[in-house]
Each structure stands twice: as structure tokens, then as C-alpha cells.
Scaffold this motif. Structure first.
Motif, PDB file in Angstrom:
ATOM      1  N   ARG A 338       0.631  -1.198   0.255  1.00 19.30           N
ATOM      2  CA  ARG A 338      -0.142   0.309  -0.417  1.00 19.30           C
ATOM      3  C   ARG A 338       0.721   1.564   0.182  1.00 19.30           C
ATOM      4  O   ARG A 338       0.628   2.012  -0.614  1.00 19.30           O
ATOM      5  CB  ARG A 338      -0.975  -0.394   1.358  1.00 19.30           C
ATOM      6  CG  ARG A 338      -1.860  -0.928   1.088  1.00 19.30           C
ATOM      7  CD  ARG A 338      -2.793  -0.484   2.220  1.00 19.30           C
ATOM      8  NE  ARG A 338      -2.892  -1.237   3.652  1.00 19.30           N
ATOM      9  CZ  ARG A 338      -2.860  -2.563   4.292  1.00 19.30           C
ATOM     10  NH1 ARG A 338      -3.199  -2.767   3.748  1.00 19.30           N
ATOM     11  NH2 ARG A 338      -2.396  -2.574   5.180  1.00 19.30           N
ATOM     12  N   LEU A 339       1.975   1.433   0.714  1.00 17.26           N
ATOM     13  CA  LEU A 339       2.811   2.329   0.724  1.00 17.26           C
ATOM     14  C   LEU A 339       3.822   2.822  -1.121  1.00 17.26           C
ATOM     15  O   LEU A 339       3.717   3.602  -0.474  1.00 17.26           O
ATOM     16  CB  LEU A 339       4.050   2.213   1.747  1.00 17.26           C
ATOM     17  CG  LEU A 339       3.257   2.158   3.021  1.00 17.26           C
ATOM     18  CD1 LEU A 339       5.049   2.057   3.867  1.00 17.26           C
ATOM     19  CD2 LEU A 339       2.912   3.542   3.212  1.00 17.26           C
ATOM     20  N   GLN A 340       3.712   1.574  -1.545  1.00 15.39           N
ATOM     21  CA  GLN A 340       5.122   2.062  -2.610  1.00 15.39           C
ATOM     22  C   GLN A 340       3.618   2.257  -3.210  1.00 15.39           C
ATOM     23  O   GLN A 340       3.626   2.751  -4.301  1.00 15.39           O
ATOM     24  CB  GLN A 340       4.816  -0.338  -3.354  1.00 15.39           C
ATOM     25  CG  GLN A 340       6.320  -0.419  -2.368  1.00 15.39           C
ATOM     26  CD  GLN A 340       6.913  -1.814  -3.043  1.00 15.39           C
ATOM     27  OE1 GLN A 340       5.977  -2.222  -3.161  1.00 15.39           O
ATOM     28  NE2 GLN A 340       8.134  -2.169  -2.429  1.00 15.39           N
ATOM     29  N   GLU A 341       2.391   1.145  -3.738  1.00 19.06           N
ATOM     30  CA  GLU A 341       1.485   2.260  -4.178  1.00 19.06           C
ATOM     31  C   GLU A 341       0.581   3.538  -4.344  1.00 19.06           C
ATOM     32  O   GLU A 341       0.431   4.881  -5.626  1.00 19.06           O
ATOM     33  CB  GLU A 341       0.010   1.748  -4.082  1.00 19.06           C
ATOM     34  CG  GLU A 341       0.030  -0.076  -4.413  1.00 19.06           C
ATOM     35  CD  GLU A 341      -1.060  -0.781  -4.373  1.00 19.06           C
ATOM     36  OE1 GLU A 341      -2.200  -0.631  -3.851  1.00 19.06           O
ATOM     37  OE2 GLU A 341      -1.087  -1.591  -4.623  1.00 19.06           O
ATOM     38  N   ARG A 342       0.906   4.582  -2.850  1.00 14.44           N
ATOM     39  CA  ARG A 342       0.664   5.220  -2.169  1.00 14.44           C
ATOM     40  C   ARG A 342       1.680   6.564  -3.248  1.00 14.44           C
ATOM     41  O   ARG A 342       1.827   7.282  -3.390  1.00 14.44           O
ATOM     42  CB  ARG A 342       0.689   5.626  -1.196  1.00 14.44           C
ATOM     43  CG  ARG A 342       0.050   7.063  -0.239  1.00 14.44           C
ATOM     44  CD  ARG A 342      -1.050   7.476  -1.104  1.00 14.44           C
ATOM     45  NE  ARG A 342      -1.774   8.737  -0.731  1.00 14.44           N
ATOM     46  CZ  ARG A 342      -2.233   9.589  -1.008  1.00 14.44           C
ATOM     47  NH1 ARG A 342      -2.748   9.519  -2.261  1.00 14.44           N
ATOM     48  NH2 ARG A 342      -2.322  10.783  -0.705  1.00 14.44           N
ATOM     49  N   SER A 343       3.265   5.561  -2.502  1.00  6.23           N
ATOM     50  CA  SER A 343       4.525   6.800  -3.720  1.00  6.23           C
ATOM     51  C   SER A 343       4.988   6.134  -4.873  1.00  6.23           C
ATOM     52  O   SER A 343       4.635   7.727  -5.428  1.00  6.23           O
ATOM     53  CB  SER A 343       5.528   5.409  -3.009  1.00  6.23           C
ATOM     54  OG  SER A 343       6.439   6.505  -3.344  1.00  6.23           O
ATOM     55  N   THR A 344       4.078   5.400  -5.497  1.00  7.80           N
ATOM     56  CA  THR A 344       4.355   5.319  -7.249  1.00  7.80           C
ATOM     57  C   THR A 344       2.825   6.940  -7.883  1.00  7.80           C
ATOM     58  O   THR A 344       2.897   7.710  -7.838  1.00  7.80           O
ATOM     59  CB  THR A 344       3.506   4.405  -7.562  1.00  7.80           C
ATOM     60  OG1 THR A 344       4.739   3.856  -7.359  1.00  7.80           O
ATOM     61  CG2 THR A 344       3.918   4.428  -9.013  1.00  7.80           C
ATOM     62  N   GLU A 345       1.540   6.739  -6.781  1.00  8.81           N
ATOM     63  CA  GLU A 345       0.634   7.924  -6.618  1.00  8.81           C
ATOM     64  C   GLU A 345       1.053   9.499  -6.986  1.00  8.81           C
ATOM     65  O   GLU A 345       1.259  10.159  -7.284  1.00  8.81           O
ATOM     66  CB  GLU A 345      -0.362   7.403  -6.474  1.00  8.81           C
ATOM     67  CG  GLU A 345      -1.762   8.337  -6.608  1.00  8.81           C
ATOM     68  CD  GLU A 345      -2.910   8.334  -5.866  1.00  8.81           C
ATOM     69  OE1 GLU A 345      -4.085   9.017  -4.937  1.00  8.81           O
ATOM     70  OE2 GLU A 345      -2.443   6.873  -4.382  1.00  8.81           O
ATOM     71  N   LEU A 346       2.049   9.293  -5.607  1.00 12.21           N
ATOM     72  CA  LEU A 346       2.406  10.745  -5.094  1.00 12.21           C
ATOM     73  C   LEU A 346       3.540  10.954  -6.162  1.00 12.21           C
ATOM     74  O   LEU A 346       3.687  12.295  -6.573  1.00 12.21           O
ATOM     75  CB  LEU A 346       2.803  10.741  -3.717  1.00 12.21           C
ATOM     76  CG  LEU A 346       1.885  10.552  -2.713  1.00 12.21           C
ATOM     77  CD1 LEU A 346       2.445  10.208  -1.332  1.00 12.21           C
ATOM     78  CD2 LEU A 346       0.683  11.790  -3.491  1.00 12.21           C
ATOM     79  N   ARG A 347       4.339   9.715  -7.056  1.00 12.23           N
ATOM     80  CA  ARG A 347       5.433  10.505  -7.395  1.00 12.23           C
ATOM     81  C   ARG A 347       4.457  11.351  -8.854  1.00 12.23           C
ATOM     82  O   ARG A 347       4.877  11.922 -10.082  1.00 12.23           O
ATOM     83  CB  ARG A 347       6.232   9.489  -8.112  1.00 12.23           C
ATOM     84  CG  ARG A 347       7.549   9.095  -6.614  1.00 12.23           C
ATOM     85  CD  ARG A 347       9.000   7.891  -6.877  1.00 12.23           C
ATOM     86  NE  ARG A 347       7.630   7.594  -7.063  1.00 12.23           N
ATOM     87  CZ  ARG A 347       8.294   5.816  -6.896  1.00 12.23           C
ATOM     88  NH1 ARG A 347       8.378   6.314  -5.217  1.00 12.23           N
ATOM     89  NH2 ARG A 347       7.565   5.217  -6.945  1.00 12.23           N
ATOM     90  N   THR A 348       3.530  10.118 -10.288  1.00  8.19           N
ATOM     91  CA  THR A 348       2.984  10.288 -10.388  1.00  8.19           C
ATOM     92  C   THR A 348       2.536  11.548 -10.833  1.00  8.19           C
ATOM     93  O   THR A 348       2.550  12.604 -11.536  1.00  8.19           O
ATOM     94  CB  THR A 348       2.003   9.511 -10.462  1.00  8.19           C
ATOM     95  OG1 THR A 348       2.166   8.077 -10.708  1.00  8.19           O
ATOM     96  CG2 THR A 348       1.280   9.979 -11.890  1.00  8.19           C
TER      97      THR A 348
END
Length: 361
Positions: A338-348
Motif C-alpha cells: 500500500r505504501l509503494q502504491e501510494r508512493s507511486t501515485e504521489l510521484r506521478t
């Protein structure tokens, strides 16, 4: 008509909560048949206020569960005695396992002794206590402490340094009741492990008052709690629960993790039964195979010693530990994902915002 007041003092982990629920649900029927489970200061089915008032007056700070009522115990107990004398029933009953702590706090016991001195000769007071075998009691109380997040130490430390001595010194627990009311007024009952089945505890308790659990008075039967009102935490989840508390894991997440671990363990229980039965088959095959090798002329193997070392299943706790650890790792992996998904979303989103800024400039 002289009245009798019964004080059910526990002990803890002897079905007191279930008994209090039963008495509360059947209070009207019991009153019609001579036993008044009084409503005076009865809260959540029990009368703990009478005990807590004594402890507060004695300056007790621990295990008060937020009790802050400043009313002096003399006033509370006076209202109880008035209710006993005014009751249409000859026998009045109050119940709280918190009374069992009286032996740990002599000042509270002395206060109660002074209070009841004023009603001697007017009201007979008798004490009911259930005792469980000491080892079973300590294990069950530790289970309760962990379940309530009241214990963060291991079992050995909890018993020796955290628990009040009344949990293992039964003479200490009962001393004030014997000293105040006399040995002849104290009724000790053994708590049986099978009391949880088929109304065993209710049957035993009602018999003290001449009431028959199996043949209830009136047209309608007793109202019995539909489920265990104070379910025990699976002992295999104790260390997991304690570890989550030590790690300051939020209560909702900790509850979810222990729930998931419990579901997995329940499934494993079914598998272990089948596995144990399967091991019997394996061991028999090994035994028969070794017997057939005994006739080989060139056999230098000590087959007799092999026969003494047949395969056997591992202790269940090993599998339990593995599943509990797997549950924790699964939750860790889910959180990481979940943290990785959120991190990817924020980077995008950041990249999109930077691109937009570049176009605007």
C-alpha cells in the motif's frame, strides 16, 4: 422477618460475568421466588461500586478502571442495607469479583468492618466465593490481562511482580471476609472447568438458594445467555497480542491482525487432526517395513533401535508459531504494497505538477 444478604465475591475467572448476566436476565423471576438480585447500584449486571468505594476510601490507585465517584462507602452501603430491609424477598444478593481484592488492601477491609457493625443483628450477611485450581486461575487471569491490554510482561513476570497476591494466595483473598463475618458465614464452592457447559455454573449457584435450574419455577424457563459473555483469548494468540501492544500498534489494526491469525489457526486445527491421523499410518508403514528387513542376511543395521525411533508429529506450537509469524509478515507485506502504491501515485502526481509548471513558465 430477619433478612439475609449474600455477597458473591468472585473469584475472578470463575464464570462471574456469565453468572451476573444470568442473574440480571432472571431478576424478576428470582425476586418472585424469594431471591432479590437487587438493582441498587447494579451496573452492567454487577455491583462493583460497593467494592470500588471501599478501595477509593483506602487510597487505592491501581486497577480502579476509571472509578471517580466521591460518594463515601458508608453512604453507598447504607443505601444497600435499607434496600435489603425494604425488599419483599427474604434473601438479597449482590455480586462483584472486585470484592475479591479486599484481602490485598487491609484499610479497605477495616472500613467494611466498621460499616457492617451497624447492621449486626438486623441483617445476616453471608459470603459466596468460587475458587479455581491455582495454576488454571493464574493462566486464565493472565489471559484476561493480555486481552484487556493490561499486561505487557511475560507470564512469569506478571505472576511474580504484577498480579496482586490474592490471585494465588487464596487465604489472603478470603481473610477479611472470614475476619469480618466469621468462618461459618463463608461458603466456598469449587469452580469446575465443565461449568461452562449445560448451565453447570447456574445449576450449582441456584442450588445454594434451594432453586432448581433443571426445573425452573413458573411456566417459562430461565433466560440463559446465548453465547459466552467473556470469551477467552486463544492462548496461542497471547504473545502476538502482547507484542502488538508493546509495539503501540493501533487497536483497530491489532484487532484485525489477531482476528486474521485466529482464523488461520482454526483452519490449522482441522488440518492438524488429519495430520496426526496420517502420522499414525506413516509410523505403521515404517514399523512394518523395518520388520521385513530383519530377515536380510547382510543387514548390519540396528533395526531394533530404529523401531524405537518411529516418526511422530511435531508439537502443535511449532506450527502455531509459524502461522502467527506468517500472519504478521503478510500484514507487513500488505502495508508495504500500500505504501509503494501510494508512493507511486504521489510521484506521478508530482511529476504531472512539475510538467505543468514547466509549461506555464
Amino acid at each position: 422477618m430477619k433478612k439475609t444478604l449474600y455477597i458473591h465475591v468472585g473469584h475472578y475467572k470463575t464464570g462471574t460475568t456469565a453468572l451476573q448476566v444470568f442473574l440480571s436476565q432472571n431478576a424478576k423471576k428470582l425476586r418472585r421466588h424469594g431471591l432479590d438480585y437487587t438493582e441498587v447500584f447494579r451496573h452492567h449486571g454487577k455491583h462493583s461500586k460497593f467494592a470500588f468505594s471501599l478501595y477509593r476510601a483506602a487510597k487505592v490507585q491501581t486497577l480502579m478502571h476509571g472509578y471517580k465517584d466521591p460518594t463515601p462507602p458508608e453512604k453507598l452501603w447504607s443505601e444497600l442495607f435499607e434496600a435489603v430491609l425494604a425488599s419483599p424477598a427474604k434473601t438479597v444478593l449482590i455480586s462483584s469479583e472486585e470484592f475479591m481484592r479486599l484481602g490485598a488492601h487491609p484499610a479497605a477491609g477495616a472500613r467494611l468492618g466498621d460499616i457492617v457493625s451497624g447492621v449486626r443483628g438486623k441483617i445476616d450477611i453471608r459470603i459466596i466465593a468460587y475458587l479455581r485450581s491455582p495454576a488454571a486461575h493464574l493462566r486464565s487471569w493472565y489471559n484476561q490481562m493480555v486481552k484487556m491490554s493490561a499486561a505487557t510482561t511475560d507470564y512469569n513476570t506478571a505472576v511474580c511482580q504484577v498480579m496482586e497476591p490474592v490471585h494465588y494466595d487464596y487465604a489472603l483473598a478470603l481473610r477479611p471476609w472470614i475476619e469480618i463475618f466469621g468462618a461459618e458465614a463463608v461458603l466456598l464452592r469449587p469452580y469446575q472447568e465443565d461449568f461452562r457447559r449445560d448451565g453447570g455454573l447456574f445449576r450449582d449457584f441456584l442450588s445454594l438458594f434451594g432453586l432448581d435450574y433443571d426445573n425452573p419455577p413458573g411456566r417459562h424457563g430461565w433466560v440463559v445467555p446465548e453465547k459466552d459473555v467473556n470469551p477467552r483469548l486463544d492462548d496461542r494468540l497471547l504473545e502476538l497480542t502482547r507484542a502488538l501492544h508493546l509495539a503501540d500498534v493501533p487497536d483497530d489494526l491489532a484487532h484485525w491482525i489477531t482476528h486474521r491469525a485466529g482464523v488461520v489457526l482454526q483452519q490449522q486445527d482441522k488440518d492438524l487432526i488429519a495430520g496426526a491421523q496420517g502420522f499414525d499410518t506413516v509410523a505403521e508403514r515404517v514399523r512394518q517395513g523395518l520388520s521385513q528387513l530383519e530377515t536380510l542376511p547382510g543387514c548390519a543395521v540396528d533395526l531394533a533401535s530404529f523401531q524405537q525411533d518411529l516418526p511422530r508429529p511435531e508439537a502443535p506450537w511449532r506450527a502455531d508459531l509459524g502461522l502467527v509469524l506468517a500472519t504478521l509478515l503478510r500484514e507487513q507485506n500488505l502495508l508495504r504494497d500500500r505504501l509503494q502504491e501510494r508512493s507511486t501515485e504521489l510521484r506521478t502526481r508530482i511529476a504531472a505538477l512539475e510538467a505543468r509548471l514547466d509549461r506555464d513558465t
